[in-house]
Design an enzyme around this catalytic site. Structure first.
Site, mmCIF file in Angstrom:
data_model
loop_
_atom_site.group_PDB
_atom_site.id
_atom_site.type_symbol
_atom_site.label_atom_id
_atom_site.label_comp_id
_atom_site.label_asym_id
_atom_site.label_seq_id
_atom_site.Cartn_x
_atom_site.Cartn_y
_atom_site.Cartn_z
ATOM 1 C CD GLU A 48 -1.212 -2.433 1.949
ATOM 2 O OE1 GLU A 48 -1.893 -3.467 2.086
ATOM 3 O OE2 GLU A 48 -0.029 -2.351 2.348
ATOM 4 C CG ASN A 50 5.882 -0.511 -2.637
ATOM 5 O OD1 ASN A 50 6.709 0.127 -1.979
ATOM 6 N ND2 ASN A 50 6.022 -1.797 -2.880
ATOM 7 C CE1 TYR A 119 14.077 -12.918 11.885
ATOM 8 C CE2 TYR A 119 14.518 -11.835 9.789
ATOM 9 C CZ TYR A 119 14.779 -12.852 10.697
ATOM 10 O OH TYR A 119 15.741 -13.795 10.414
ATOM 11 N NE ARG A 120 4.426 -8.992 7.506
ATOM 12 C CZ ARG A 120 4.134 -8.920 6.192
ATOM 13 N NH1 ARG A 120 4.417 -9.948 5.399
ATOM 14 N NH2 ARG A 120 3.576 -7.846 5.696
ATOM 15 N N GLY A 244 -1.158 -9.297 -20.500
ATOM 16 C CA GLY A 244 -1.851 -8.018 -20.431
ATOM 17 C C GLY A 244 -2.783 -7.956 -19.249
ATOM 18 C CG ASP A 278 2.716 -2.988 -4.812
ATOM 19 O OD1 ASP A 278 1.679 -3.660 -4.684
ATOM 20 O OD2 ASP A 278 3.758 -3.207 -4.165
#
Length: 366
Positions: A48, A50, A119-120, A244, A278
C-alpha cells in the site's frame, strides 16, 4: 473528534488514502543465499505504501495510514515515505511493538529463485484495528486503497478491513488489491485466506487480482471465471502477467452485461520483477482520478508497471504525465511495437512522435 473518540489528525481530502503495513527492507549487496550475503542496503517495502509513493511522485495528493514502532526503523520508514511527498500525519507510532522488517535475496520474488525472511510477527502494524486507527483520516480520500495483506496480519486487522469494505452511503471509492500471500495466512487463526479475500473483494468498488492468484486461491481459470465469482465490484481488473490485463466494467444496456476491455502488456527489458503489481495499481488509480477511459487506465497501469520493472527496487520514478499520456494515446499497432528499457522514464525522446505510417518495426525507448 473521530468515531472512535480520537482527534482526527488529517481531515482534509486527499486524492488517495492507502492503508496498510510498510516495513523496512534489507536488500542484498550481492547475489547469493542469505547465509552468504555479507551486507545489505536498507530500503522500504509495503504494497500500500508503494502505491502511495508512486501516486505522490506522479503528482497526486496521497495519504498513507498505518502503524509503525516508536523505534529507529519506524523513524526511517515514516521519513522515507514522507520524502516521496506522501502525507504521513495519520501514521500511529506504537511504543510497545516494533516496526516490521524483512530481508530478501536478489532473486526474482515471483519464482522460487529467492529467499525472504520476515520479522513482522507482533509488529506495530498487526495492532491496526477500528479502535486504534483514525477512521476519519482513513476515509478522507476520493479513493481508499486497501490490500489483502492487511487482513492477514491479525484478527484486529481483519476487523478493520471488514469495516472499511462494508458498503455504506458516503464512503470513498474503495480499491482492493487481492494480494494473496499464502504464507501469511498459513498460521492465521482468524480466517481462511481465500474465503476472507473473496468476501472482502466483494465489498470493494474496484478490485485488482492476478489470474495466477485467482487460480491458486479460488481455483478460477481465466478472467471470465473471476468475474463470475466477483460480480459485485463496479470495476474488476484481472492482471494476466506478460499477456496483459482485462477489465470488466459498467453495464451495457438492459441486459446488465459487462463491458470488457483488454489491453496487452508492453514488451519490457526487465531488470527486476518486483513492485510491478503495486505500480500497475498506482497507474490505474492515477488515470481513474483523471476520469480517463478504461482502456487508457489499463495502459497507464502497464506504463507504471514498466517503470518498476526497469529498476532494481520496488519503487521507480514514474514517467512525466505528458510523456505517459502520449504513450497511452498510441494506436494499437504502435502500442504493440513499443518496447521499454532501463531509463525510459527519464528519456527526453518522444516515442509517440515516431509512430504511424512508415514507423520502424519496433518503437523502443530509450
Amino acid at each position: 473528534m473521530t468515531a472512535n473518540g480520537r482527534t482526527s489528525t488529517a481531515p482534509d481530502v486527499a486524492d488517495v488514502v492507502a492503508l496498510g503495513e510498510s516495513m523496512v527492507t534489507f536488500l542484498p549487496s550481492r547475489p547469493g543465499r542469505l547465509a552468504d550475503v555479507p551486507s545489505f542496503d536498507r530500503a522500504i517495502g509495503g504494497a500500500e505504501s508503494n502505491v502511495a509513493c508512486v501516486l505522490a511522485a506522479a503528482g497526486h495528493s496521497v495519504r498513507w495510514v498505518g502503524r509503525a514502532g516508536a523505534d529507529g526503523f519506524g523513524d526511517h520508514l515514516v521519513e522515507a515515505i514522507g520524502g516521496y511527498g506522501v502525507d504521513v500525519r495519520a501514521v500511529r507510532r506504537d511504543p510497545a511493538r516494533p516496526t516490521g522488517i524483512y530481508f530478501r535475496t536478489a532473486g526474482d520474488r515471483s519464482t522460487d529463485a529467492h529467499e525472504v525472511a520476515y520479522y513482522r510477527a507482533g509488529s506495530a502494524a498487526s495492532a491496526m484495528s477500528v479502535d486504534t486507527m483514525d477512521l476519519d483520516a482513513i476515509r478522507s480520500g476520493r479513493i481508499l486503497h486497501l490490500s489483502g495483506i492487511t487482513p492477514a496480519l491479525s484478527a484486529d486487522c481483519l476487523g478493520l478491513t471488514r469495516e472499511l469494505t462494508a458498503r455504506r452511503p458516503g464512503r470513498p471509492l474503495v480499491s482492493f488489491d487481492v494480494n494473496h500471500r499464502p504464507g501469511l495466512w498459513r498460521d492465521a487463526a482468524h480466517g481462511h485466506g481465500p474465503e476472507v479475500l473473496l468476501e472482502l473483494a466483494r465489498g470493494a468498488d474496484l478490485v485488482f487480482v492476478g489470474d495466477d492468484e485467482a487460480r491458486d486461491a479460488w481455483g478460477l481459470d481465466g478472467p471470465e471465471a473471476v468475474r463470475a465469482a466477483l460480480p459485485e465490484p463496479e470495476l474488476l481488473v484481472v492482471k494476466q502477467g506478460a499477456t496483459g490485463a482485462t477489465a470488466f466494467h459498467g453495464a451495457s444496456g438492459p441486459s446488465g452485461a459487462d463491458q470488457v476491455t483488454s489491453v496487452p502488456a508492453l514488451r519490457v527489458d526487465v531488470v527486476a520483477a518486483v513492485g510491478a503489481g503495486d505500480a500497475f495499481a498506482a497507474g490505474f488509480l492515477s488515470a481513474t482520478l483523471r476520469d480517463l477511459p478504461v482502456r487508457d487506465r489499463l495502459r497507464h497501469g502497464h506504463l507504471m508497471a514498466a517503470a518498476a520493472l526497469t529498476v532494481p527496487g520496488d519503487l521507480a520514478t514514474p514517467p512525466a504525465r505528458d510523456h505517459a499520456d502520449r504513450l497511452a494515446a498510441l494506436d494499437d499497432t504502435a502500442w504493440g511495437r513499443l518496447r521499454l528499457g532501463p531509463g525510459w522514464t527519464q528519456d527526453g525522446e518522444r516515442p509517440g512522435d515516431r509512430t504511424g505510417e512508415g514507423a520502424d518495426e519496433e518503437v523502443r525507448t530509450p
